[in-house]
Design a protein around this motif. Structure first.
Motif, PDB file in Angstrom:
ATOM      1  N   LYS A  72       0.834  -1.200   0.000  1.00 39.11           N
ATOM      2  CA  LYS A  72       0.000   0.000   0.000  1.00 39.11           C
ATOM      3  C   LYS A  72       0.869   1.251   0.000  1.00 39.11           C
ATOM      4  O   LYS A  72       0.552   2.242  -0.635  1.00 39.11           O
ATOM      5  N   ASN A  73       1.978   1.195   0.747  1.00 39.15           N
ATOM      6  CA  ASN A  73       2.802   2.392   0.931  1.00 39.15           C
ATOM      7  C   ASN A  73       4.269   1.978   0.855  1.00 39.15           C
ATOM      8  O   ASN A  73       4.830   1.454   1.811  1.00 39.15           O
ATOM      9  N   LEU A  74       4.895   2.266  -0.283  1.00 39.12           N
ATOM     10  CA  LEU A  74       6.283   1.825  -0.483  1.00 39.12           C
ATOM     11  C   LEU A  74       7.256   2.576   0.422  1.00 39.12           C
ATOM     12  O   LEU A  74       8.410   2.167   0.564  1.00 39.12           O
ATOM     13  N   SER A  75       6.801   3.664   1.060  1.00 40.51           N
ATOM     14  CA  SER A  75       7.685   4.385   1.981  1.00 40.51           C
ATOM     15  C   SER A  75       7.666   3.782   3.381  1.00 40.51           C
ATOM     16  O   SER A  75       8.478   4.144   4.217  1.00 40.51           O
ATOM     17  N   ASP A  76       6.703   2.913   3.653  1.00 43.72           N
ATOM     18  CA  ASP A  76       6.673   2.246   4.961  1.00 43.72           C
ATOM     19  C   ASP A  76       7.818   1.229   4.988  1.00 43.72           C
ATOM     20  O   ASP A  76       7.822   0.280   4.211  1.00 43.72           O
ATOM     21  N   PRO A  77       8.807   1.402   5.872  1.00 46.54           N
ATOM     22  CA  PRO A  77       9.970   0.496   5.833  1.00 46.54           C
ATOM     23  C   PRO A  77       9.597  -0.962   6.070  1.00 46.54           C
ATOM     24  O   PRO A  77      10.349  -1.854   5.687  1.00 46.54           O
ATOM     25  N   TYR A  78       8.470  -1.220   6.696  1.00 45.13           N
ATOM     26  CA  TYR A  78       8.081  -2.615   6.985  1.00 45.13           C
ATOM     27  C   TYR A  78       7.016  -3.143   6.027  1.00 45.13           C
ATOM     28  O   TYR A  78       6.597  -4.291   6.172  1.00 45.13           O
TER      29      TYR A  78
END
Ligand SMILES: *[C@@H]1O[C@H](CO)[C@@H](O)[C@H](O)[C@H]1NC(C)=O
Ligand SMILES: *[C@@H]1O[C@H](CO)[C@@H](O)[C@H](O)[C@H]1NC(C)=O
Ligand SMILES: *[C@@H]1O[C@H](CO)[C@@H](O)[C@H](O)[C@H]1NC(C)=O
Ligand SMILES: *[C@@H]1O[C@H](CO)[C@@H](O)[C@H](O)[C@H]1NC(C)=O
Ligand SMILES: *[C@@H]1O[C@H](CO)[C@@H](O)[C@H](O)[C@H]1NC(C)=O
Ligand SMILES: *[C@@H]1O[C@H](CO)[C@@H](O)[C@H](O)[C@H]1NC(C)=O
Length: 530
Positions: free
Chosen positions: A150-156
Motif C-alpha cells: 500500500k505504501n512503499l515508503s513504509d519500511p516494513y
C-alpha cells in the motif's frame, strides 16, 4: 529431507545482504505481550510466530535493507483450520532477530474468503515487490491472486492491497485444471522474450504437474500448452520453485538469470508424503512441523517453526545441492569449547563435552577414520538409508566402522538422548568403495511415549578416507544436522522430559570397533534471538 517441508524457497540476492546499516530502526514491537515464553520446547533462536499454528514460509525478500518473512499462519489456535489461514508477517535486519507485524493478507474477498494460501514475492524491475498467492475462493476453488504494498515508503511494508482484478487465474472447464489441486505460484522470472513466467503446482490423476504461465504485464496470465515438468505417479505437486544457481561459485544470482553460467533447479513438495525434492537459490527456509500430539500443541499454544535460513549452492560435481546455515547465525555464538586431536576409542566410548549450554548450542566436528578395510560390508538389500538407521541395533556397539557421532539433548545418565551419527560400510566384499550413512535417531529422545520417534537417515556422498564433517544446531526441541559440509541435512524435533535447560548434556561417542579421531570439535553456547 525428512521431517522438513521445503515449502517456498526464499531467494535473496546476497549482494544486498549487508545494506541493513543504512539505519532503519526496528520498532520496539519485540516484546509483544502475547508472546509465549519460558516453555521447555519453545525454541530460542529459530523463527516462531508469537503463538499459534505456522506452516509454509512464503515470499521471503529483502526490501530497502529489511528482510521480510511471510508465513502461513492460523491466528486462532495451535491446530490449523485451512479456511482461515492468513499471511503472517515478520521483519528483521539480520535474519536472526525478528519483529512480528499484523498479517499482510487475510481472507476478505470472494477470491480468497476461504483462505490465503502459499505464494511468493517477485521484485519487479522497478524495484517494487508484489505478492502472488493462492486464494481458496467462495466456491472452495483454488485461484491465483495478486497483492501490492500500500505504501512503499513504509519500511516494513505492513499493509498490502489486493488487486481489483483478482482472481488472475482460475481453474475451469476449458483448461481442465483440477480446482482443488491448483496452488502455490512461484516467484516469477523474466524470460528471454521479455515476458514473465511463473509456475504453479497441480495434479491430474496421479500425475504431479508444474503448470507454466506467461504474462506481459503480471496481471493477465496465459497457460502454456505444455507443463514445465511433470511426473507420473507422484501425486499432487505443492510449493514448486524454479530458479537459477551459479555453476562455479556459491554466490547468489538474480532470479531471472539465464545462460551458460547458471543451472536451473526445480523443487517440489509431494503432498502425499510431505517430502521434498530439490531446491536452490541463495537463502532458503523450510517449515518444520511438531512431532508431538495435537493435544500437546494446544497446551503449548503454538505449532511449527522455521529451520535456520540456509545458503544453497551447487557442489563441484554440479549434481548436488549444498545447504548450510546462513553466516548470520554465528553472531549468536558465545562461550566456545574446543577440542583438538582427541581419540574416540573403539568398542564403546563416550566423552562429555563440558562447558556449553547443551540445550542451546552449535556444534561443529571434524572426524577422521582409519582402518577402512575393517568396515562391514553393506547388506545387498540395504538401499534405503532410513531403514538402515531405523534398525534397533543401528547405533549399538558393533564390529564395524562406526556408529560414531554426537548424543545431543541428553540427560546425564542417558535416560534420554538424540543421537546424530555416521556409519561406514564397504560397498561390497571386493570393492574399495565405501558407503557413508548419516542418521538422526530420536527413538530415545524422550521418556514421553506420545511423540513421533521416527529415525531419519541419508547417504552421505563423500569419500570416507578424508575427514568427515558434522555440524549440529541444537535449540531446545530441534536438532538440525549437516553432514559433509552441507551435502546432507537432517532435522529432528524432540521433546525430552529430563534433558531440559541446565540438565542437558552433550556427548561425543563411538560405538564402532575401530578408533575414530576427532580432528577438531567446537561447541558454542548460543544466545537467544529476539
Ligand atoms: C511432521 O511431518 C512429517 C513428514 O515430514 C510426518 O511424517 C509427521 O507425521 C508430522 N508430524 C505430525 C505430528 O504431524
Ligand atoms: C507511508 O509511510 C511513511 C513512512 O512510514 C509515512 O510517513 C507516510 O505517512 C505513509 N503514507 C501514507 C499515505 O500512509
Ligand atoms: C483433484 O484433486 C483432488 C485432490 O485435491 C484429488 O483427490 C482428485 O482425485 C483430483 N481429481 C482428478 C480428476 O484428478
Ligand atoms: C542388526 O542385527 C541384525 C541381526 O544380528 C543384523 O543382521 C543387522 O545387520 C544389524 N544391523 C545393523 C545396522 O548393524
Ligand atoms: C552405544 O552402545 C551402547 C551399548 O550397546 C548403548 O547402550 C548406547 O545406547 C549406544 N549409543 C547410542 C548412541 O546408541
Ligand atoms: C580415497 O578413496 C578414493 C576411492 O574410494 C581414492 O580414489 C582416493 O585416491 C583415496 N584418497 C586417499 C587420499 O587415499
Amino acid at each position: 529431507m525428512a521431517n522438513l517441508l521445503w515449502c517456498n524457497t526464499a531467494i535473496f540476492l546476497l549482494a544486498s545482504l549487508f545494506l541493513a546499516d543504512n539505519a532503519i530502526v526496528i520498532e520496539a514491537l519485540k516484546h509483544s505481550p502475547n508472546r509465549i515464553k519460558n516453555q521447555p520446547y519453545r525454541t530460542s533462536y529459530h523463527f516462531q510466530p508469537p503463538k499459534n499454528w505456522m506452516n509454509d514460509p512464503n515470499g521471503p525478500m529483502i526490501y530497502n535493507g529489511v528482510y521480510h518473512l511471510f508465513y502461513q499462519w492460523y491466528p486462532n489456535g495451535a491446530v490449523m483450520k485451512v479456511n482461515e489461514i492468513v499471511w503472517g508477517h515478520a521483519t528483521s535486519k539480520d535474519l536472526i532477530n525478528w519483529t512480528p507485524h499484523s498479517p499482510a493478507i487475510k481472507p476478505s474477498r470472494p477470491s480468497d474468503i476461504n483462505g490465503c494460501w502459499s505464494g511468493s514475492v517477485t521484485i519487479l524491475p522497478s524495484g517494487k515487490p508484489v505478492i502472488l498467492y493462492t486464494g481458496n475462493d467462495v466456491n472452495n476453488r483454488q485461484v491465483q491472486n495478486l497483492a501490492k504494498p500500500k505504501n512503499l515508503s513504509d519500511p516494513y511494508l505492513r499493509h498490502w492491497t489486493k488487486s481489483p482484478v483478482n482472481p488472475l487465474v482460475t481453474p475451469n472447464a476449458v483448461n481442465h485444471i483440477n480446482s482443488t489441486a491448483f496452488r502455490d505460484p512461484t516467484t516469477a522470472w523474466l524470460g528471454r522474450n521479455g515476458r514473465w513466467r511463473m509456475i504453479t503446482g497441480s495434479q491430474e490423476g496421479r500425475r504431479g504437474l508444474a503448470l507454466l504461465y506467461t504474462s506481459r504485464d503480471f496481471v493477465s496470465w496465459k497457460q502454456s500448452a505444455k507443463p514445465l515438468h511433470y511426473n507420473d505417479g507422484s501425486g499432487m505437486w505443492e510449493c514448486p520453485d524454479f530458479f537459477p544457481v551459479a555453476k562455479t561459485t556459491s554466490d547468489g544470482v538474480d532470479t531471472s538469470s539465464f545462460g551458460v553460467s547458471v543451472k536451473h533447479v526445480l523443487k517440489v513438495s509431494l503432498s502425499d508424503t510431505s517430502h521434498d525434492y530439490y531446491t536452490i537459490g541463495t537463502i532458503l527456509w523450510g517449515w518444520v512441523n511438531e512431532s508431538s500430539p495435537e493435544k500437546d500443541n494446544i497446551k503449548k499454544g503454538w505449532a511449527g517453526l522455521q529451520a535456520i535460513p540456509r545458503k544453497v549452492w551447487l557442489d563441484k560435481s554440479g549434481k548436488r545441492l549444498m545447504q548450510w546455515p546462513v553466516k548470520e547465525i554465528e553472531r549468536l555464538r558465545t562461550t566456545q569449547v574446543k577440542w583438538e586431536n582427541k581419540v574416540l576409542e573403539g568398542g564403546g566410548s563416550l566423552l562429555d563435552v563440558h562447558g556449553v549450554t547443551a540445550a542451546q548450542a552449535d556444534v561443529d566436528v571434524l572426524f577422521k577414520v582409519s582402518g577402512l578395510e575393517k568396515a562391514d560390508v553393506i547388506e545387498p538389500g540395504w538401499t534405503d538409508p532410513q531403514l538402515i538407521c531405523s534398525q534397533k541395533n543401528a547405533s549399538s556397539v558393533n564390529s564395524g566402522l562406526g556408529p560414531f557421532g554426537l548424543m545431543v539433548l541428553a540427560s546425564k545418565n542417558l535416560e534420554e538422548y538424540t543421537s546424530v551419527y555416521l556409519r561406514i560400510f564397504k560397498a561390497s566384499q571386493k570393492s574399495m568403495d565405501h558407503v557413508v550413512v548419516m542418521c538422526s535417531d530420536q527413538s530415545r529422545s524422550s521418556l514421553d511415549k506420545g511423540n513421533d520417534k521416527t529415525t531419519y537417515g541419508a547417504f552421505l556422498d563423500i569419500s570416507p578416507n578424508q575427514s568427515i564433517s558434522l555440524r549440529t544446531l541444537i535449540d531446545n526441541s530441534i536438532v538440525e544436522s549437516f553432514g559433509g559440509k552441507g551435502k546432507t541435512c537432517i532435522t529432528s524435533r524432540v521433546y525430552p522430559k529430563m534433558a531440559i535447560g541446565e540438565n542437558t548434556h552433550l556427548f561425543a561417542f563411538n560405538n564402532g570397533s575401530q578408533n575414530v579421531d576427532v580432528l577438531s570439535l567446537s561447541a558454542w553456547s548460543m544466545k537467544s534471538s529476539l
